[in-house]
Design a protein around this motif. Sequence first.
Motif, PDB file in Angstrom:
ATOM      1  N   GLY A 179      86.641   8.932  32.222  1.00  0.00           N
ATOM      2  CA  GLY A 179      86.392  10.133  31.428  1.00  0.00           C
ATOM      3  C   GLY A 179      85.076  10.810  31.727  1.00  0.00           C
ATOM      4  O   GLY A 179      84.506  11.476  30.843  1.00  0.00           O
ATOM      5  N   ILE A 180      84.585  10.700  32.955  1.00  0.00           N
ATOM      6  CA  ILE A 180      83.271  11.251  33.288  1.00  0.00           C
ATOM      7  C   ILE A 180      83.230  12.778  33.130  1.00  0.00           C
ATOM      8  O   ILE A 180      82.228  13.336  32.671  1.00  0.00           O
ATOM      9  N   ASP A 181      84.321  13.476  33.461  1.00  0.00           N
ATOM     10  CA  ASP A 181      84.342  14.934  33.312  1.00  0.00           C
ATOM     11  C   ASP A 181      84.175  15.331  31.850  1.00  0.00           C
ATOM     12  O   ASP A 181      83.427  16.254  31.525  1.00  0.00           O
ATOM     13  N   GLU A 182      84.886  14.639  30.950  1.00  0.00           N
ATOM     14  CA  GLU A 182      84.791  14.937  29.523  1.00  0.00           C
ATOM     15  C   GLU A 182      83.409  14.579  28.986  1.00  0.00           C
ATOM     16  O   GLU A 182      82.851  15.284  28.141  1.00  0.00           O
ATOM     17  N   LEU A 183      82.840  13.476  29.480  1.00  0.00           N
ATOM     18  CA  LEU A 183      81.487  13.081  29.062  1.00  0.00           C
ATOM     19  C   LEU A 183      80.484  14.176  29.403  1.00  0.00           C
ATOM     20  O   LEU A 183      79.659  14.566  28.557  1.00  0.00           O
ATOM     21  N   TYR A 184      80.559  14.708  30.625  1.00  0.00           N
ATOM     22  CA  TYR A 184      79.639  15.770  31.019  1.00  0.00           C
ATOM     23  C   TYR A 184      79.890  17.048  30.227  1.00  0.00           C
ATOM     24  O   TYR A 184      78.947  17.776  29.881  1.00  0.00           O
ATOM     25  N   ARG A 185      81.162  17.348  29.929  1.00  0.00           N
ATOM     26  CA  ARG A 185      81.468  18.553  29.161  1.00  0.00           C
ATOM     27  C   ARG A 185      80.849  18.470  27.769  1.00  0.00           C
ATOM     28  O   ARG A 185      80.223  19.424  27.294  1.00  0.00           O
ATOM     29  N   ARG A 186      81.021  17.324  27.103  1.00  0.00           N
ATOM     30  CA  ARG A 186      80.486  17.157  25.750  1.00  0.00           C
ATOM     31  C   ARG A 186      78.954  17.130  25.761  1.00  0.00           C
ATOM     32  O   ARG A 186      78.312  17.701  24.870  1.00  0.00           O
ATOM     33  N   ARG A 187      78.382  16.485  26.758  1.00  0.00           N
ATOM     34  CA  ARG A 187      76.917  16.427  26.836  1.00  0.00           C
ATOM     35  C   ARG A 187      76.330  17.809  27.102  1.00  0.00           C
ATOM     36  O   ARG A 187      75.305  18.180  26.522  1.00  0.00           O
ATOM     37  N   LEU A 188      76.974  18.567  27.972  1.00  0.00           N
ATOM     38  CA  LEU A 188      76.504  19.923  28.259  1.00  0.00           C
ATOM     39  C   LEU A 188      76.538  20.773  26.995  1.00  0.00           C
ATOM     40  O   LEU A 188      75.568  21.500  26.691  1.00  0.00           O
ATOM     41  N   GLU A 189      77.618  20.687  26.236  1.00  0.00           N
ATOM     42  CA  GLU A 189      77.735  21.440  24.985  1.00  0.00           C
ATOM     43  C   GLU A 189      76.624  21.041  24.017  1.00  0.00           C
ATOM     44  O   GLU A 189      76.016  21.903  23.379  1.00  0.00           O
ATOM     45  N   TRP A 190      76.353  19.735  23.916  1.00  0.00           N
ATOM     46  CA  TRP A 190      75.296  19.262  23.025  1.00  0.00           C
ATOM     47  C   TRP A 190      73.924  19.773  23.467  1.00  0.00           C
ATOM     48  O   TRP A 190      73.130  20.233  22.640  1.00  0.00           O
ATOM     49  N   LEU A 191      73.662  19.728  24.770  1.00  0.00           N
ATOM     50  CA  LEU A 191      72.372  20.190  25.279  1.00  0.00           C
ATOM     51  C   LEU A 191      72.181  21.684  25.029  1.00  0.00           C
ATOM     52  O   LEU A 191      71.103  22.116  24.604  1.00  0.00           O
ATOM     53  N   ILE A 192      73.207  22.481  25.286  1.00  0.00           N
ATOM     54  CA  ILE A 192      73.098  23.928  25.068  1.00  0.00           C
ATOM     55  C   ILE A 192      72.832  24.226  23.598  1.00  0.00           C
ATOM     56  O   ILE A 192      71.937  25.011  23.254  1.00  0.00           O
ATOM     57  N   ASN A 193      73.598  23.594  22.711  1.00  0.00           N
ATOM     58  CA  ASN A 193      73.418  23.832  21.278  1.00  0.00           C
ATOM     59  C   ASN A 193      72.044  23.363  20.792  1.00  0.00           C
ATOM     60  O   ASN A 193      71.443  23.984  19.910  1.00  0.00           O
ATOM     61  N   THR A 194      71.541  22.275  21.356  1.00  0.00           N
ATOM     62  CA  THR A 194      70.240  21.741  20.947  1.00  0.00           C
ATOM     63  C   THR A 194      69.096  22.600  21.466  1.00  0.00           C
ATOM     64  O   THR A 194      68.063  22.751  20.809  1.00  0.00           O
ATOM     65  N   LEU A 195      69.279  23.175  22.653  1.00  0.00           N
ATOM     66  CA  LEU A 195      68.225  23.991  23.259  1.00  0.00           C
ATOM     67  C   LEU A 195      68.161  25.409  22.691  1.00  0.00           C
ATOM     68  O   LEU A 195      67.097  26.032  22.712  1.00  0.00           O
ATOM     69  N   LYS A 196      69.289  25.926  22.205  1.00  0.00           N
ATOM     70  CA  LYS A 196      69.336  27.315  21.742  1.00  0.00           C
ATOM     71  C   LYS A 196      68.257  27.594  20.707  1.00  0.00           C
ATOM     72  O   LYS A 196      68.100  26.862  19.739  1.00  0.00           O
ATOM     73  N   GLY A 197      67.517  28.664  20.962  1.00  0.00           N
ATOM     74  CA  GLY A 197      66.499  29.072  20.009  1.00  0.00           C
ATOM     75  C   GLY A 197      65.226  28.256  20.047  1.00  0.00           C
ATOM     76  O   GLY A 197      64.333  28.474  19.228  1.00  0.00           O
ATOM     77  N   SER A 198      65.121  27.330  20.999  1.00  0.00           N
ATOM     78  CA  SER A 198      63.905  26.507  21.091  1.00  0.00           C
ATOM     79  C   SER A 198      62.753  27.341  21.633  1.00  0.00           C
ATOM     80  O   SER A 198      62.887  28.011  22.645  1.00  0.00           O
ATOM     81  N   HIS A 199      61.610  27.261  20.963  1.00  0.00           N
ATOM     82  CA  HIS A 199      60.436  28.023  21.396  1.00  0.00           C
ATOM     83  C   HIS A 199      59.243  27.127  21.691  1.00  0.00           C
ATOM     84  O   HIS A 199      58.254  27.577  22.229  1.00  0.00           O
ATOM     85  N   GLU A 200      59.330  25.880  21.320  1.00  0.00           N
ATOM     86  CA  GLU A 200      58.298  24.907  21.687  1.00  0.00           C
ATOM     87  C   GLU A 200      58.964  23.533  21.660  1.00  0.00           C
ATOM     88  O   GLU A 200      59.017  22.867  20.629  1.00  0.00           O
ATOM     89  N   ALA A 201      59.489  23.132  22.824  1.00  0.00           N
ATOM     90  CA  ALA A 201      60.227  21.880  22.909  1.00  0.00           C
ATOM     91  C   ALA A 201      60.129  21.349  24.332  1.00  0.00           C
ATOM     92  O   ALA A 201      59.807  22.076  25.279  1.00  0.00           O
ATOM     93  N   ILE A 202      60.411  20.063  24.477  1.00  0.00           N
ATOM     94  CA  ILE A 202      60.445  19.419  25.799  1.00  0.00           C
ATOM     95  C   ILE A 202      61.847  18.889  26.035  1.00  0.00           C
ATOM     96  O   ILE A 202      62.393  18.168  25.190  1.00  0.00           O
TER      97      ILE A 202
END
Length: 253
Positions: free
Chosen positions: A117-140
């Motif tokens: 399930g590596i394709d699905e793992l990357y799809r879900r992780r990418l979605e999580w990263l995008i949602n977590t990064l959105k609107g970030s103005h001071e983050a690492i």
Amino acid sequence: MRILATSDVHSPKHLSEFKGSLTNISNVDLALLAGDMVDGGKIEYYSIIINLLRNKANTIMAVPGNEEYDDKLRTLKGVNGLTLLNDEVLTVNGIKIIGSRGVLDKPTKWQERNIKGIDELYRRRLEWLINTLKGSHEAILLTHYAPTYVTLEGENEYNYPFLGTKKLEEVLSDSRVLAIHGHAHHSKTRCVKLGNSVIVNVAFEGVSSPFIIDYSNGEVNVIEPREYSKCKEVNVRSKTTTPRSTGLDEWLK
């Protein structure tokens, strides 16, 4: 905040060289390890690395690379003095730190054969990263795999999808983030400015030095190595060429 950032020491391969590189480095607030600090799942070497950094850094945080195997992560989480982030967010000194192994645009042949399930793992992780990064103005953002192709310049272009992703470039460009990654040993472009975000490839192999970064009020200043103190300003753009395979994807983990 003064940060020491590195990756791809592949202990014990470059352990002695890494130890020597720390000699003239003064204390930092935070050490960030972007994966592949050990080779072939040899987690026993991680304690040696932490002991080398303990007197240099107030806090030590890491993400797993492809050489810190999944079946070793429970042991790695138990290493004294280390905080491991595996698709997790933690706040340090008021700064949000997003930690993940990261995403590849194309799983390697090894991953397709060995990780269900590596394709699905990357799809879900990418979605999580995008949602977590959105609107970030001071983050690492701390990942092992590259969150942009731009810091892969110097590698064979065919292998870019097996070394990182382009799919985070838009959200990084629209945010104000310090993104730190490793994995690309042969990269020549180590620091780029993408919109208001700065992305730094800190792979030890190819540089033989940790990166020292000053991160204050969202501003990024690469102090060491000095040759990477000026970051290349880039725009997100698509490549239309299809470079020829070198077969690297056959053995990459």
